[in-house]
Enzyme design. Structure first.
Site, PDB file in Angstrom:
ATOM      1  N   CYS A   9      -0.552 -19.131  11.424  1.00  0.00           N
ATOM      2  CA  CYS A   9       0.877 -18.779  11.412  1.00  0.00           C
ATOM      3  C   CYS A   9       1.579 -19.745  12.362  1.00  0.00           C
ATOM      4  O   CYS A   9       1.074 -20.840  12.609  1.00  0.00           O
ATOM      5  CB  CYS A   9       1.103 -17.299  11.759  1.00  0.00           C
ATOM      6  SG  CYS A   9       0.793 -16.846  13.467  1.00  0.00           S
ATOM      7  N   ARG A  15       1.193 -12.667  13.556  1.00  0.00           N
ATOM      8  CA  ARG A  15       0.634 -12.505  12.218  1.00  0.00           C
ATOM      9  C   ARG A  15      -0.816 -12.946  12.078  1.00  0.00           C
ATOM     10  O   ARG A  15      -1.666 -12.179  11.603  1.00  0.00           O
ATOM     11  CB  ARG A  15       1.501 -13.247  11.196  1.00  0.00           C
ATOM     12  CG  ARG A  15       2.888 -12.664  11.074  1.00  0.00           C
ATOM     13  CD  ARG A  15       3.783 -13.529  10.229  1.00  0.00           C
ATOM     14  NE  ARG A  15       4.111 -14.768  10.947  1.00  0.00           N
ATOM     15  CZ  ARG A  15       4.824 -15.763  10.448  1.00  0.00           C
ATOM     16  NH1 ARG A  15       5.275 -15.666   9.204  1.00  0.00           N
ATOM     17  NH2 ARG A  15       5.103 -16.831  11.155  1.00  0.00           N
ATOM     18  N   ASP A 117       7.953 -13.619   9.821  1.00  0.00           N
ATOM     19  CA  ASP A 117       7.598 -13.583  11.238  1.00  0.00           C
ATOM     20  C   ASP A 117       8.347 -12.440  11.922  1.00  0.00           C
ATOM     21  O   ASP A 117       9.578 -12.435  11.948  1.00  0.00           O
ATOM     22  CB  ASP A 117       7.967 -14.914  11.890  1.00  0.00           C
ATOM     23  CG  ASP A 117       7.365 -15.084  13.266  1.00  0.00           C
ATOM     24  OD1 ASP A 117       6.805 -14.103  13.815  1.00  0.00           O
ATOM     25  OD2 ASP A 117       7.455 -16.208  13.796  1.00  0.00           O
TER      26      ASP A 117
END
Length: 144
Positions: A9, A15, A117
């Site tokens: 990520c 994440r 995000d």
């Protein structure tokens, strides 16, 4: 088939570590190594507190996680590299063009959409993203 899975990520604090730890739990003792990294990692930082709490709520302890910066050698070593967003896929391929055939979205077997995000957002955003990641991890299990 897959012995090393890398999850990517942006900052490697929300994440990708959540996906890493969920994969580890699901894979158990199957001998598959799972790691994560960020394209712009907050190197050495622990997992975001909200992401960590949601993991704990699902019975997974990610307290030992520290953020790592993605480097080409990680992509070369991985058998499968999973990104959260299409632009992560593009950036991984730019970093290591030879890895193109093993780089996919975590949501490949779902709707192929980006997993947004949640960094610096409210808990509800983290909960939504956590569920998307869980579904993405589950969708890969039949291929591992």
């Amino acid at each position: 088939m897959f012995k090393r899975i890398l999850i990517v990520c942006t900052g490697n604090i929300c994440r990708s570590p959540v996906a890493e730890y969920l994969f580890r739990k699901r894979l158990g003792s199957r001998g598959i190594e799972v790691s994560s990294a960020g394209l712009s990692a907050l190197v050495g930082s622990p997992m975001d507190a909200t992401a960590l709490q949601l993991l704990r709520d699902s019975g997974v302890d990610g307290a030992l996680h520290r953020a790592h910066q993605l480097v080409p050698s990680m992509l070369f070593a991985a058998d499968l590299a999973l990104g959260m967003e299409k632009n992560h896929i593009e950036e991984m391929i730019k970093l290591a063009p030879e890895a193109r055939g093993k780089v996919y979205l975590l949501g490949k077997w779902l709707d192929e959409g980006d997993i947004p995000d949640p960094y610096r957002k409210q808990r509800a955003a983290f909960e939504h993203v956590h569920e998307m990641i869980r579904r993405g991890v589950d969708s890969w299990m039949g291929y591992l």
